[in-house]
Design an enzyme around this catalytic site. Structure first.
Site, PDB file in Angstrom:
ATOM      1  N   LYS A  13     -16.749  -7.870   5.287  1.00 30.79           N
ATOM      2  CA  LYS A  13     -15.474  -8.263   5.902  1.00 30.79           C
ATOM      3  C   LYS A  13     -15.468  -7.907   7.378  1.00 30.79           C
ATOM      4  CE  LYS A  13     -12.555  -7.560   1.825  1.00 30.79           C
ATOM      5  NZ  LYS A  13     -11.392  -6.818   1.298  1.00 30.79           N
ATOM      6  N   ARG A  64      -1.441  -6.127  -8.717  1.00 26.97           N
ATOM      7  CA  ARG A  64      -0.290  -7.018  -8.524  1.00 26.97           C
ATOM      8  C   ARG A  64      -0.194  -8.057  -9.626  1.00 26.97           C
ATOM      9  NH1 ARG A  64      -1.689  -9.268  -2.957  1.00 26.97           N
ATOM     10  NH2 ARG A  64      -3.662  -9.047  -3.988  1.00 26.97           N
ATOM     11  N   HIS A 122       0.839  -1.204   0.000  1.00 26.50           N
ATOM     12  CA  HIS A 122       0.000   0.000   0.000  1.00 26.50           C
ATOM     13  C   HIS A 122       0.872   1.252   0.000  1.00 26.50           C
ATOM     14  CE1 HIS A 122      -2.972  -2.784   2.164  1.00 26.50           C
ATOM     15  NE2 HIS A 122      -3.471  -2.571   0.962  1.00 26.50           N
TER      16      HIS A 122
END
Length: 160
Positions: free
Chosen positions: A42, A91, A18
């Site tokens: 979550k 990613r 991050h």
């Protein structure tokens, strides 16, 4: 007109990955708002307030960066802070496919909000909050993936 960008996420915990995205994107905008989203799907490992404290500490010297907690849709948050951009780190190819769907949905909800994808630096491709949480929950040492304020807090939790 100021170019304001939102970097949304749960940041549970905030990682070096991050940090890399923030450091590489902050110069692209006049103001970068790191938005710690409350995701009803979550259950975070760390409280919203703890994550807010960490991220504020990390960027306390940079007046271009603001940190907030928000609820609801990301595009609603963008509207409330005047952001026309969302930054997302990528990613892997799978990340792109997932993030593209979200970007398309956000654009259909608010055509003025543009999502900017920034590919992850190679040394951080394996750094994901999900994996870091797994290491921590299983008693492992995740310090190599974490910025200093997060490492310090976790070390102190283990001691106490």
């Amino acid at each position: 007109m100021q170019r304001i960008c939102l970097f949304p996420g749960t940041f549970d915990p905030f990682t070096l990955g991050h940090l890399d995205i923030v450091n590489r994107s902050v110069n692209l905008f006049d103001k970068l708002v790191i938005g710690i989203g409350k995701n009803i799907n979550k259950k975070p490992m760390f409280s919203d307030e703890q994550r807010l404290t960490w991220v504020k500490e990390i960027f306390k010297e940079d007046p271009r960066i603001e940190v907030i907690i928000y609820e609801g849709l990301t595009v609603q948050c963008c509207k409330s802070i005047g952001a026309k951009y969302i930054i997302r780190g990528i990613r892997y190819v799978n990340d792109f496919e997932y993030e593209k769907v979200i970007a398309d949905m956000n654009r259909s909800l608010d055509a003025e909000v543009e999502t900017v994808f920034l590919t992850c630096s190679p040394q951080f491709t394996s750094v994901a909050s999900t994996l870091v949480r797994d290491v921590l929950m299983n008693g492992g040492d995740a310090s190599q993936f974490l910025p200093e304020p997060v490492k310090t807090h976790i070390r102190n939790m283990k001691k106490g």
